[in-house]
Design a protein around this motif. Structure first.
Motif, mmCIF file in Angstrom:
data_model
loop_
_atom_site.group_PDB
_atom_site.id
_atom_site.type_symbol
_atom_site.label_atom_id
_atom_site.label_comp_id
_atom_site.label_asym_id
_atom_site.label_seq_id
_atom_site.Cartn_x
_atom_site.Cartn_y
_atom_site.Cartn_z
ATOM 1 N N ALA A 9 43.208 39.726 51.129
ATOM 2 C CA ALA A 9 41.846 40.279 51.119
ATOM 3 C C ALA A 9 40.784 39.279 51.541
ATOM 4 O O ALA A 9 39.652 39.670 51.835
ATOM 5 C CB ALA A 9 41.520 40.812 49.719
ATOM 6 N N ASN A 10 41.128 38.003 51.595
ATOM 7 C CA ASN A 10 40.154 36.985 52.002
ATOM 8 C C ASN A 10 40.095 36.781 53.508
ATOM 9 O O ASN A 10 39.192 36.113 54.002
ATOM 10 C CB ASN A 10 40.495 35.637 51.345
ATOM 11 N N GLY A 11 41.045 37.332 54.244
ATOM 12 C CA GLY A 11 41.144 37.044 55.669
ATOM 13 C C GLY A 11 40.207 37.861 56.530
ATOM 14 O O GLY A 11 39.483 38.743 56.049
ATOM 15 N N VAL A 28 40.511 49.390 44.653
ATOM 16 C CA VAL A 28 41.269 48.329 45.308
ATOM 17 C C VAL A 28 41.560 47.197 44.328
ATOM 18 O O VAL A 28 40.663 46.726 43.628
ATOM 19 C CB VAL A 28 40.515 47.761 46.524
ATOM 20 N N THR A 29 42.814 46.791 44.300
ATOM 21 C CA THR A 29 43.204 45.563 43.615
ATOM 22 C C THR A 29 43.467 44.520 44.686
ATOM 23 O O THR A 29 44.415 44.646 45.464
ATOM 24 C CB THR A 29 44.468 45.764 42.763
ATOM 25 N N ALA A 30 42.604 43.527 44.759
ATOM 26 C CA ALA A 30 42.781 42.446 45.728
ATOM 27 C C ALA A 30 43.718 41.410 45.125
ATOM 28 O O ALA A 30 43.441 40.854 44.059
ATOM 29 C CB ALA A 30 41.432 41.813 46.063
ATOM 30 N N VAL A 31 44.837 41.180 45.806
ATOM 31 C CA VAL A 31 45.859 40.271 45.293
ATOM 32 C C VAL A 31 45.754 38.959 46.052
ATOM 33 O O VAL A 31 46.003 38.905 47.264
ATOM 34 C CB VAL A 31 47.268 40.874 45.446
ATOM 35 N N ASP A 34 44.250 32.552 44.751
ATOM 36 C CA ASP A 34 43.155 31.894 44.034
ATOM 37 C C ASP A 34 41.986 32.870 43.900
ATOM 38 O O ASP A 34 41.180 33.008 44.825
ATOM 39 C CB ASP A 34 42.716 30.633 44.782
ATOM 40 N N PRO A 35 41.868 33.564 42.762
ATOM 41 C CA PRO A 35 40.798 34.553 42.595
ATOM 42 C C PRO A 35 39.402 33.984 42.786
ATOM 43 O O PRO A 35 38.476 34.711 43.165
ATOM 44 C CB PRO A 35 41.004 35.041 41.154
ATOM 45 N N ALA A 36 39.229 32.699 42.552
ATOM 46 C CA ALA A 36 37.902 32.095 42.676
ATOM 47 C C ALA A 36 37.396 32.135 44.116
ATOM 48 O O ALA A 36 36.186 32.054 44.348
ATOM 49 C CB ALA A 36 37.938 30.651 42.177
ATOM 50 N N PRO A 43 32.283 47.673 41.655
ATOM 51 C CA PRO A 43 32.810 48.309 40.443
ATOM 52 C C PRO A 43 34.243 48.819 40.587
ATOM 53 O O PRO A 43 34.963 48.906 39.579
ATOM 54 C CB PRO A 43 31.836 49.475 40.217
ATOM 55 N N ALA A 44 34.652 49.160 41.810
ATOM 56 C CA ALA A 44 36.004 49.693 42.029
ATOM 57 C C ALA A 44 36.993 48.615 42.451
ATOM 58 O O ALA A 44 38.115 48.920 42.853
ATOM 59 C CB ALA A 44 35.973 50.799 43.078
ATOM 60 N N LEU A 45 36.586 47.349 42.356
ATOM 61 C CA LEU A 45 37.440 46.233 42.775
ATOM 62 C C LEU A 45 37.974 45.475 41.574
ATOM 63 O O LEU A 45 37.221 45.080 40.685
ATOM 64 C CB LEU A 45 36.651 45.272 43.673
ATOM 65 N N THR A 46 39.288 45.292 41.570
ATOM 66 C CA THR A 46 39.947 44.436 40.591
ATOM 67 C C THR A 46 40.587 43.287 41.354
ATOM 68 O O THR A 46 41.121 43.482 42.447
ATOM 69 C CB THR A 46 41.043 45.211 39.831
#
Length: 216
Positions: A9-11, A28-31, A34-36, A43-46
């Motif tokens: 999700a960072n790309g 969406v669950t962004a996997v 490094d979550p930081a 609100p719909a993002l985990t």
């Protein structure tokens, strides 16, 4: 509304897929490792910690989802070789382990294996640098593997020959095995329109068990 687990999700592509999916009302669950490093908030993002190369990690985030999307890359050529095909196998194994409720799997592919107007493939063009050939063939190896899989509902989406950040037009053209070009022979798509096509495939599945390609 779909429940989507998104690797990468960072790309460049993954971040656009994330925004497109959220804008359309999906959960969406962004996997990420490094979550930081993920700055998106919604609100719909985990945000979950996971590793696309670890099948058990894939299974953990895939359970309860409708779709697993992988937009992972490998940076340079050797990075793609070490990441893309191994990730394909890990994703399939991880999704398969969910069992009867396994989600669909949609992965970002490459353009190298697409047919050109002369009947060859994009990666057959003369003068391509080695790092680019490594990237192309890494995606080709992943696609070859997906085509052996019959018990997971996979889709692989090849971009145009050139994909880069740009504008979201919301329109695109598709094909299965042939490179999509304009009247001048150019093949391109914005990362934003690629994301539109990917989320369209989530909402209206048309290519389960096959590769397709998109271009402006």
């Amino acid at each position: 509304m779909a429940k989507i687990a998104l690797f990468g999700a960072n790309g460049t592509i993954g971040s656009r897929v994330l925004r497109e999916a959220l804008d359309r009302g999906h959960q969406v669950t962004a996997v990420v490792r490094d979550p930081a490093k993920l700055t998106e908030r919604h609100p719909a993002l985990t945000v979950a910690t996971g590793d696309v190369l670890d099948p058990a990690s894939v299974t953990a985030v895939a359970a309860g989802q409708d779709v697993v999307v992988s937009a992972v890359g490998g940076g340079d050529g050797p990075g793609h070789v070490a990441t893309i095909a191994p990730a394909a196998k890990s994703l399939v194994e991880g999704v398969r382990a969910v069992g009867d409720a396994a989600p669909r799997l949609i992965t970002v592919g490459g353009a190298g294996s697409l047919r050109t107007a002369d009947g060859k493939q994009v990666w057959d063009a003369e003068g391509l640098p080695e790092f680019l050939l490594q990237i192309m063939h890494a995606h080709g190896d992943a696609l070859d593997y997906f085509r052996t899989v019959t018990d997971v509902r996979w889709t692989n989406i090849s971009p145009a020959a050139k994909i880069e950040p740009g504008e979201r037009s919301g329109t695109y053209r598709t094909a299965l095995e042939d490179l999509v070009t304009d009247a001048d022979g150019n093949s391109r798509i914005s990362a934003e329109d690629y994301a539109v096509a990917l989320v369209d495939e989530i909402e209206q599945p048309r290519h389960v068990g096959e590769r397709f390609t998109v271009a402006d």
